[in-house]
Design a protein around this motif. Structure first.
Motif, PDB file in Angstrom:
ATOM      1  N   LEU A  95       0.946  -1.006  -0.022  1.00 15.91           N
ATOM      2  CA  LEU A  95      -0.057   0.092   0.126  1.00 15.91           C
ATOM      3  C   LEU A  95       0.670   1.228   0.022  1.00 15.91           C
ATOM      4  CD1 LEU A  95      -2.735  -0.947   2.403  1.00 15.91           C
ATOM      5  CD2 LEU A  95      -3.111  -0.862   0.096  1.00 15.91           C
ATOM      6  N   ILE A  96       1.937   1.168   0.705  1.00 19.38           N
ATOM      7  CA  ILE A  96       2.747   2.572   0.744  1.00 19.38           C
ATOM      8  C   ILE A  96       3.502   2.705  -0.589  1.00 19.38           C
ATOM      9  CG2 ILE A  96       5.229   3.315   1.806  1.00 19.38           C
ATOM     10  CD1 ILE A  96       4.548   1.613   4.180  1.00 19.38           C
ATOM     11  N   ALA A  97       3.851   1.470  -1.187  1.00 14.69           N
ATOM     12  CA  ALA A  97       4.504   1.580  -2.516  1.00 14.69           C
ATOM     13  C   ALA A  97       3.547   1.924  -3.602  1.00 14.69           C
ATOM     14  CB  ALA A  97       5.122   0.248  -3.026  1.00 14.69           C
ATOM     15  N   ALA A  98       2.299   1.567  -3.607  1.00 11.24           N
ATOM     16  CA  ALA A  98       1.376   2.018  -4.645  1.00 11.24           C
ATOM     17  C   ALA A  98       1.017   3.538  -4.415  1.00 11.24           C
ATOM     18  CB  ALA A  98       0.190   0.715  -4.488  1.00 11.24           C
ATOM     19  N   VAL A  99       0.365   3.560  -3.230  1.00 15.88           N
ATOM     20  CA  VAL A  99      -0.398   5.007  -3.155  1.00 15.88           C
ATOM     21  C   VAL A  99       0.696   6.226  -2.990  1.00 15.88           C
ATOM     22  CG1 VAL A  99      -1.832   6.222  -1.543  1.00 15.88           C
ATOM     23  CG2 VAL A  99      -2.155   3.840  -1.940  1.00 15.88           C
ATOM     24  N   LEU A 100       1.832   5.994  -2.496  1.00 19.09           N
ATOM     25  CA  LEU A 100       2.552   7.121  -2.074  1.00 19.09           C
ATOM     26  C   LEU A 100       3.596   7.449  -3.317  1.00 19.09           C
ATOM     27  CD1 LEU A 100       3.326   6.988   1.690  1.00 19.09           C
ATOM     28  CD2 LEU A 100       1.469   8.388   0.499  1.00 19.09           C
ATOM     29  N   PHE A 101       4.087   6.321  -3.678  1.00 21.21           N
ATOM     30  CA  PHE A 101       5.169   6.341  -4.658  1.00 21.21           C
ATOM     31  C   PHE A 101       4.994   5.964  -6.149  1.00 21.21           C
ATOM     32  CE2 PHE A 101       6.755   6.553  -0.394  1.00 21.21           C
ATOM     33  CZ  PHE A 101       7.594   7.688  -0.397  1.00 21.21           C
ATOM     34  N   VAL A 102       4.478   4.653  -6.422  1.00 21.08           N
ATOM     35  CA  VAL A 102       4.167   4.185  -7.711  1.00 21.08           C
ATOM     36  C   VAL A 102       3.329   5.058  -8.599  1.00 21.08           C
ATOM     37  CG1 VAL A 102       3.592   2.230  -8.931  1.00 21.08           C
ATOM     38  CG2 VAL A 102       4.763   1.776  -7.001  1.00 21.08           C
ATOM     39  N   ILE A 103       2.195   5.440  -8.202  1.00 23.64           N
ATOM     40  CA  ILE A 103       1.199   6.127  -8.989  1.00 23.64           C
ATOM     41  C   ILE A 103       1.640   7.717  -8.874  1.00 23.64           C
ATOM     42  CG2 ILE A 103      -1.243   6.732  -9.026  1.00 23.64           C
ATOM     43  CD1 ILE A 103      -1.871   4.253  -7.882  1.00 23.64           C
ATOM     44  N   LEU A 104       2.063   8.273  -7.762  1.00 23.97           N
ATOM     45  CA  LEU A 104       2.476   9.818  -7.560  1.00 23.97           C
ATOM     46  C   LEU A 104       3.473  10.004  -8.318  1.00 23.97           C
ATOM     47  CD1 LEU A 104       1.610  12.502  -6.441  1.00 23.97           C
ATOM     48  CD2 LEU A 104       2.884  11.597  -4.244  1.00 23.97           C
ATOM     49  N   PHE A 105       4.616   9.318  -8.183  1.00 25.73           N
ATOM     50  CA  PHE A 105       5.960   9.587  -8.479  1.00 25.73           C
ATOM     51  C   PHE A 105       6.233   9.269  -9.889  1.00 25.73           C
ATOM     52  CE2 PHE A 105       7.102  10.676  -4.311  1.00 25.73           C
ATOM     53  CZ  PHE A 105       7.489  11.787  -4.332  1.00 25.73           C
ATOM     54  N   SER A 106       6.344   7.865 -10.338  1.00 26.72           N
ATOM     55  CA  SER A 106       6.589   7.262 -11.541  1.00 26.72           C
ATOM     56  C   SER A 106       5.505   7.475 -12.540  1.00 26.72           C
ATOM     57  CB  SER A 106       6.804   5.841 -11.371  1.00 26.72           C
ATOM     58  OG  SER A 106       8.236   5.797 -10.666  1.00 26.72           O
ATOM     59  N   GLY A 107       4.102   7.696 -12.112  1.00 30.83           N
ATOM     60  CA  GLY A 107       3.024   7.661 -13.064  1.00 30.83           C
ATOM     61  C   GLY A 107       2.905   9.152 -13.290  1.00 30.83           C
ATOM     62  N   LEU A 108       2.814  10.056 -12.557  1.00 32.64           N
ATOM     63  CA  LEU A 108       2.251  11.347 -12.614  1.00 32.64           C
ATOM     64  C   LEU A 108       3.401  12.434 -12.647  1.00 32.64           C
ATOM     65  CD1 LEU A 108      -0.914  11.138 -10.298  1.00 32.64           C
ATOM     66  CD2 LEU A 108      -0.629  10.933 -12.908  1.00 32.64           C
ATOM     67  N   ILE A 109       4.351  12.351 -11.532  1.00 32.28           N
ATOM     68  CA  ILE A 109       5.223  13.740 -11.389  1.00 32.28           C
ATOM     69  C   ILE A 109       6.552  13.619 -12.030  1.00 32.28           C
ATOM     70  CG2 ILE A 109       6.507  14.876  -9.690  1.00 32.28           C
ATOM     71  CD1 ILE A 109       4.250  14.382  -7.673  1.00 32.28           C
ATOM     72  N   ASN A 110       7.197  12.044 -12.358  1.00 29.72           N
ATOM     73  CA  ASN A 110       8.388  12.077 -12.868  1.00 29.72           C
ATOM     74  C   ASN A 110       8.499  10.695 -13.729  1.00 29.72           C
ATOM     75  OD1 ASN A 110      11.243  11.926 -13.839  1.00 29.72           O
ATOM     76  ND2 ASN A 110      11.934  12.708 -11.755  1.00 29.72           N
ATOM     77  N   PRO A 111       7.880  10.689 -14.859  1.00 29.93           N
ATOM     78  CA  PRO A 111       7.696   9.480 -15.592  1.00 29.93           C
ATOM     79  C   PRO A 111       8.920   8.915 -16.184  1.00 29.93           C
ATOM     80  CG  PRO A 111       6.184  11.061 -16.451  1.00 29.93           C
ATOM     81  CD  PRO A 111       7.062  11.830 -15.576  1.00 29.93           C
TER      82      PRO A 111
END
Length: 487
Positions: A95-111
């Protein structure tokens, strides 16, 4: 013909029917993308979703469950924590990885930053860390700090630039071969433990045939879901036992629970001596990142079109995000050790897909698996797990290494990397061979003459000496007792 630079991704998109092949369509998609670094990137405006994105997302979810479970279990065993603790902490980590980092960073902020995954090479050292008085939170915070320093100084990309194709190729060959043998051995041992050795034979044989056919059809990106599915069907058909035991639920979310004296890790918050005892291991963990991250970017370079440079993985940004993810995840209560997410990047690169779309799908799948529970049982079942790692990680590593060592000079460097890695470990093999290669003692002798003195021997030399000292301290050099021992 290349598109004008002032046109947006959406303006340059073309329908699949305009291309002669699916591969040509996917390569065009890669070529027209222009991800914005540390700014909002939106689906359908800056990138799209394709069927191929499901494959790395599925592979990454399987890999995440398996690798985090291995790390947490390596901590839990010496600490006397139960299997139920391991399962709950893994679900929390997902949950930590998915919600806070995977979607937020690699998906939206820094692809262009790869997903922050799990640091597999550190797993064998975890019992020593615990025995030396280490604390998971102290280790996580120091790994985050040292990794952030390496990212800000752009040390990761510098070390990657100083590593020749021969050294990279040899490292990939070693990692691929060792991983391949270990997975076959593990699957065989599992089957023999059930007195059903024929199950392992049938699964491996079918995997070889499937992988060869997919390679022939240039559809290897399908190897993980297809291979895992075939392995599951064959094993069940031959009578191998399997059952779902992890029920739906929500893990504890409070850091005070995880770092309580009598709850969670049952260790309380770390003290100064905990940080001192884990410092050498934290330095070593971050040092191991460079060859790991380098190997993942190589797959993009080998499979993407030459002009798709804007979507290549940024090593320094990936290190930065992995560092922040490590520190935040540890403070919240997770037991994961972060690194570049290989079970995502490798199949994504083979499928000719950029990072962001699959990252969002990966995050969604991880949330579903964590809350639903049952997919976790399927992902860690031996036939599914071993085949997924064989065809999704280790065979591609082996093949990529072979592609990079086609001439005499590169194969010479590759041979030394394999030799040195087998003697000690891949970190030793990479750092020593990089130094010898840049000095011109092996490999391309002309290459060393073109490097500045700092790049030729100062940076590689200092890197090798520091890593050698750390490995001696923690007992990783054959025949040399550890300088740091458990009391």
């Amino acid at each position: 013909m290349s598109q004008p630079n002032n046109q947006s991704y959406r303006d340059q998109r073309k329908p699949r029917r305009d291309f002669d092949s699916r591969a040509a369509y996917l390569e065009h998609e890669l070529s027209i993308m222009s991800p914005k670094r540390w700014r909002l990137n939106l689906p359908f405006r800056d990138y799209s979703f394709e069927l191929e994105d499901l494959v790395p997302a599925l592979a990454a979810t399987i890999g995440k469950i398996v690798m985090v479970a291995a790390v947490v279990a390596a901590f839990a065993g010496p600490l006397g924590l139960s299997d139920a603790f391991v399962v709950e902490n893994v679900r929390f980590e997902m949950l930590i990885a998915a919600v806070l980092f995977v979607i937020l960073f690699s998906g939206l902020i820094n692809p262009t930053a790869n997903l922050a995954g799990t640091h597999g090479p550190m797993i064998p050292l975890i019992p020593l860390i615990v025995a030396s008085g280490g604390h998971p939170l102290a280790l996580g915070l120091l790994v985050g700090l040292f990794g952030l320093l390496l990212s800000v100084s752009k040390g990761g990309s510098k070390l990657m630039a100083l590593t020749s194709d021969g050294v990279r190729g040899g490292l990939l060959i070693y990692l691929g071969a060792v991983g391949l043998f270990s997975q076959i051995k593990a699957l065989t041992a599992w089957a023999n433990g059930l007195d059903m050795g024929y199950v392992a034979f049938a699964v491996i044989l079918s995997t070889i045939i499937m992988y060869a056919l997919l390679a022939r059809l240039e559809m290897r990106w399908l190897s993980i879901p297809l291979g895992s599915g075939i392995a599951f069907v064959i094993a069940i058909a031959l009578g191998a036992p399997f059952e779902f035991v992890t029920e739906p639920g929500m893990p504890h979310l409070s850091p005070s629970y995880w770092w309580g004296e009598n709850t969670g890790w049952q260790m309380g918050w770390p003290e100064l001596h905990h940080f001192i005892s884990v410092a050498p291991f934290a330095v070593l963990a971050v040092a191991m990142w460079s060859p790991d991250f380098m190997g993942h970017r190589v797959f993009q370079e080998l499979n993407y079109p030459k002009k798709a440079t804007k979507v290549l993985m940024n090593v320094d940004d990936t290190m930065g995000i992995a560092s922040v993810r490590q520190a935040v995840g540890s403070v919240l209560g997770g037991g994961n050790l972060a690194s570049s997410w290989g079970t995502y990047m490798i199949p994504a690169a083979i499928a000719k897909r950029p990072i962001p779309a699959g990252a969002i799908l990966t995050g969604i799948m991880c949330i579903i698996a964590a809350l639903w529970g049952y997919p976790m049982d399927l992902a860690v079942w031996a036939p599914v797990l071993r085949v997924a790692l064989i065809v999704g990680v280790f065979m591609p590593l082996l093949e990529a290494g072979m592609q990079m060592t086609r001439n005499t000079t590169s194969s010479q460097s590759a041979g030394i990397v394999v030799f040195a890695s087998a003697f000690v470990n891949p970190v030793f093999g990479w750092s020593m061979t990089m130094l010898l290669d840049n000095l011109g003692l092996i490999g391309d002798k002309e290459r060393g003459k073109t490097l500045r003195r700092t790049d030729r021997w100062v940076i590689p030399g200092v890197t090798f000496v520091i890593l050698l000292a750390i490995m001696a301290a923690v007992g990783m050099l054959p025949g040399i007792p550890a300088l740091i021992t458990a009391e």
